[in-house]
Scaffold this motif. Structure first.
Motif, PDB file in Angstrom:
ATOM      1  N   ALA A  26      42.484  29.648  56.717  1.00  0.00           N
ATOM      2  CA  ALA A  26      41.598  29.208  57.504  1.00  0.00           C
ATOM      3  C   ALA A  26      41.363  29.913  58.714  1.00  0.00           C
ATOM      4  CB  ALA A  26      42.019  27.697  57.907  1.00  0.00           C
ATOM      5  N   ALA A  27      42.252  30.301  59.138  1.00  0.00           N
ATOM      6  CA  ALA A  27      42.244  31.513  60.585  1.00  0.00           C
ATOM      7  C   ALA A  27      41.206  32.747  59.998  1.00  0.00           C
ATOM      8  CB  ALA A  27      43.459  32.099  60.990  1.00  0.00           C
ATOM      9  N   VAL A  28      41.557  33.361  58.790  1.00  0.00           N
ATOM     10  CA  VAL A  28      40.841  34.633  58.438  1.00  0.00           C
ATOM     11  C   VAL A  28      39.327  34.222  58.196  1.00  0.00           C
ATOM     12  CG1 VAL A  28      40.315  36.076  56.571  1.00  0.00           C
ATOM     13  CG2 VAL A  28      42.744  35.720  57.541  1.00  0.00           C
ATOM     14  N   ALA A  29      39.174  32.981  57.617  1.00  0.00           N
ATOM     15  CA  ALA A  29      37.853  32.378  57.100  1.00  0.00           C
ATOM     16  C   ALA A  29      36.795  32.165  58.586  1.00  0.00           C
ATOM     17  CB  ALA A  29      37.706  31.155  56.426  1.00  0.00           C
ATOM     18  N   ALA A  30      37.743  31.432  59.696  1.00  0.00           N
ATOM     19  CA  ALA A  30      36.982  31.277  60.832  1.00  0.00           C
ATOM     20  C   ALA A  30      36.748  32.723  61.556  1.00  0.00           C
ATOM     21  CB  ALA A  30      37.846  30.434  61.872  1.00  0.00           C
ATOM     22  N   ALA A  31      37.572  33.645  61.564  1.00  0.00           N
ATOM     23  CA  ALA A  31      37.262  35.009  62.247  1.00  0.00           C
ATOM     24  C   ALA A  31      36.086  35.619  61.495  1.00  0.00           C
ATOM     25  CB  ALA A  31      38.702  35.609  62.027  1.00  0.00           C
ATOM     26  N   THR A  32      36.040  35.601  59.943  1.00  0.00           N
ATOM     27  CA  THR A  32      34.932  36.108  59.361  1.00  0.00           C
ATOM     28  C   THR A  32      33.660  35.538  59.647  1.00  0.00           C
ATOM     29  OG1 THR A  32      36.746  36.550  57.529  1.00  0.00           O
ATOM     30  CG2 THR A  32      34.332  36.655  56.873  1.00  0.00           C
ATOM     31  N   ILE A  34      33.044  34.192  62.231  1.00  0.00           N
ATOM     32  CA  ILE A  34      32.332  34.542  63.806  1.00  0.00           C
ATOM     33  C   ILE A  34      31.925  36.196  63.613  1.00  0.00           C
ATOM     34  CG2 ILE A  34      33.183  35.251  66.033  1.00  0.00           C
ATOM     35  CD1 ILE A  34      34.979  32.708  65.836  1.00  0.00           C
ATOM     36  N   ALA A  35      32.400  37.035  63.095  1.00  0.00           N
ATOM     37  CA  ALA A  35      32.238  38.357  62.949  1.00  0.00           C
ATOM     38  C   ALA A  35      30.997  38.598  62.019  1.00  0.00           C
ATOM     39  CB  ALA A  35      33.351  39.145  62.203  1.00  0.00           C
ATOM     40  N   PHE A  36      30.881  38.029  60.968  1.00  0.00           N
ATOM     41  CA  PHE A  36      29.354  38.105  60.396  1.00  0.00           C
ATOM     42  C   PHE A  36      28.389  37.171  60.755  1.00  0.00           C
ATOM     43  CE2 PHE A  36      32.681  40.187  57.603  1.00  0.00           C
ATOM     44  CZ  PHE A  36      32.396  41.376  57.387  1.00  0.00           C
ATOM     45  N   GLY A  37      28.736  35.939  61.084  1.00  0.00           N
ATOM     46  CA  GLY A  37      27.800  34.961  61.482  1.00  0.00           C
ATOM     47  C   GLY A  37      26.950  35.056  62.885  1.00  0.00           C
ATOM     48  N   PHE A  38      27.851  35.519  63.556  1.00  0.00           N
ATOM     49  CA  PHE A  38      27.485  35.856  64.992  1.00  0.00           C
ATOM     50  C   PHE A  38      27.465  37.209  65.535  1.00  0.00           C
ATOM     51  CE2 PHE A  38      29.413  31.504  64.720  1.00  0.00           C
ATOM     52  CZ  PHE A  38      28.104  30.738  64.955  1.00  0.00           C
ATOM     53  N   GLY A  39      27.942  38.063  64.600  1.00  0.00           N
ATOM     54  CA  GLY A  39      27.766  39.442  65.245  1.00  0.00           C
ATOM     55  C   GLY A  39      28.796  39.681  66.449  1.00  0.00           C
ATOM     56  N   ALA A  40      29.810  38.975  66.284  1.00  0.00           N
ATOM     57  CA  ALA A  40      30.728  39.371  67.300  1.00  0.00           C
ATOM     58  C   ALA A  40      31.515  40.591  67.425  1.00  0.00           C
ATOM     59  CB  ALA A  40      32.001  38.187  67.378  1.00  0.00           C
ATOM     60  N   VAL A  45      37.125  39.384  67.376  1.00  0.00           N
ATOM     61  CA  VAL A  45      37.538  38.734  66.037  1.00  0.00           C
ATOM     62  C   VAL A  45      39.048  39.031  65.829  1.00  0.00           C
ATOM     63  CG1 VAL A  45      37.293  39.637  63.594  1.00  0.00           C
ATOM     64  CG2 VAL A  45      35.344  39.309  64.930  1.00  0.00           C
ATOM     65  N   ALA A  46      39.388  40.289  66.485  1.00  0.00           N
ATOM     66  CA  ALA A  46      40.912  40.377  66.244  1.00  0.00           C
ATOM     67  C   ALA A  46      41.681  39.691  67.169  1.00  0.00           C
ATOM     68  CB  ALA A  46      41.057  41.911  67.043  1.00  0.00           C
ATOM     69  N   SER A  47      41.109  39.158  68.303  1.00  0.00           N
ATOM     70  CA  SER A  47      41.799  38.039  69.061  1.00  0.00           C
ATOM     71  C   SER A  47      41.800  36.756  68.195  1.00  0.00           C
ATOM     72  CB  SER A  47      41.230  37.903  70.481  1.00  0.00           C
ATOM     73  OG  SER A  47      41.380  39.005  71.175  1.00  0.00           O
ATOM     74  N   MET A  48      40.840  36.347  67.456  1.00  0.00           N
ATOM     75  CA  MET A  48      41.051  35.004  66.796  1.00  0.00           C
ATOM     76  C   MET A  48      41.742  35.067  65.530  1.00  0.00           C
ATOM     77  SD  MET A  48      38.764  32.488  67.504  1.00  0.00           S
ATOM     78  CE  MET A  48      38.513  31.880  65.843  1.00  0.00           C
ATOM     79  N   LEU A  49      42.142  36.345  65.071  1.00  0.00           N
ATOM     80  CA  LEU A  49      43.004  36.413  63.943  1.00  0.00           C
ATOM     81  C   LEU A  49      44.660  36.486  64.540  1.00  0.00           C
ATOM     82  CD1 LEU A  49      41.467  39.327  61.770  1.00  0.00           C
ATOM     83  CD2 LEU A  49      41.844  36.899  61.185  1.00  0.00           C
ATOM     84  N   ILE A  50      44.575  36.902  65.699  1.00  0.00           N
ATOM     85  CA  ILE A  50      46.154  36.861  66.358  1.00  0.00           C
ATOM     86  C   ILE A  50      46.385  35.739  66.641  1.00  0.00           C
ATOM     87  CG2 ILE A  50      47.546  37.433  68.300  1.00  0.00           C
ATOM     88  CD1 ILE A  50      45.982  40.385  67.940  1.00  0.00           C
ATOM     89  N   ILE A  51      45.409  34.806  67.405  1.00  0.00           N
ATOM     90  CA  ILE A  51      45.502  33.344  67.817  1.00  0.00           C
ATOM     91  C   ILE A  51      45.968  32.403  66.590  1.00  0.00           C
ATOM     92  CG2 ILE A  51      44.515  31.490  68.703  1.00  0.00           C
ATOM     93  CD1 ILE A  51      43.453  33.520  70.777  1.00  0.00           C
ATOM     94  N   GLY A  52      45.085  32.586  65.612  1.00  0.00           N
ATOM     95  CA  GLY A  52      45.135  31.917  64.462  1.00  0.00           C
ATOM     96  C   GLY A  52      46.356  32.001  63.640  1.00  0.00           C
TER      97      GLY A  52
END
Length: 66
Positions: A26-32, A34-40, A45-52
């Motif tokens: 779920a954490a990887v899906a959310a980060a993905t 954010i990365a591809f959907g919003f161009g973050a 993205v790395a912060s999201m993965l670490i927090i997840g």
């Protein structure tokens, strides 16, 4: 030596736990998204993965009662 073996067994059980796997996916899906959907940016993205991942580990440990 016994202490190290016990920790390795606990780590193996943590990795084999189904709940942890689902939480990490779920954490990887959310980060993905954010990365591809919003161009973050990469740091966001790395912060999201670490927090997840940290949240998934904490949730698994709390559920196991340790």
């Amino acid at each position: 030596m016994q202490r190290g073996t016990t920790r390795l067994k606990a780590l193996r059980q943590l990795i084999a736990d189904e709940g942890l796997t689902i939480a990490i996916l779920a954490a990887v899906a959310a980060a993905t998204m954010i990365a591809f959907g919003f161009g973050a940016e990469a740091d966001i993205v790395a912060s999201m993965l670490i927090i997840g991942l940290v949240t998934a580990l904490a949730e698994t440990r709390l559920r196991s009662g340790k």
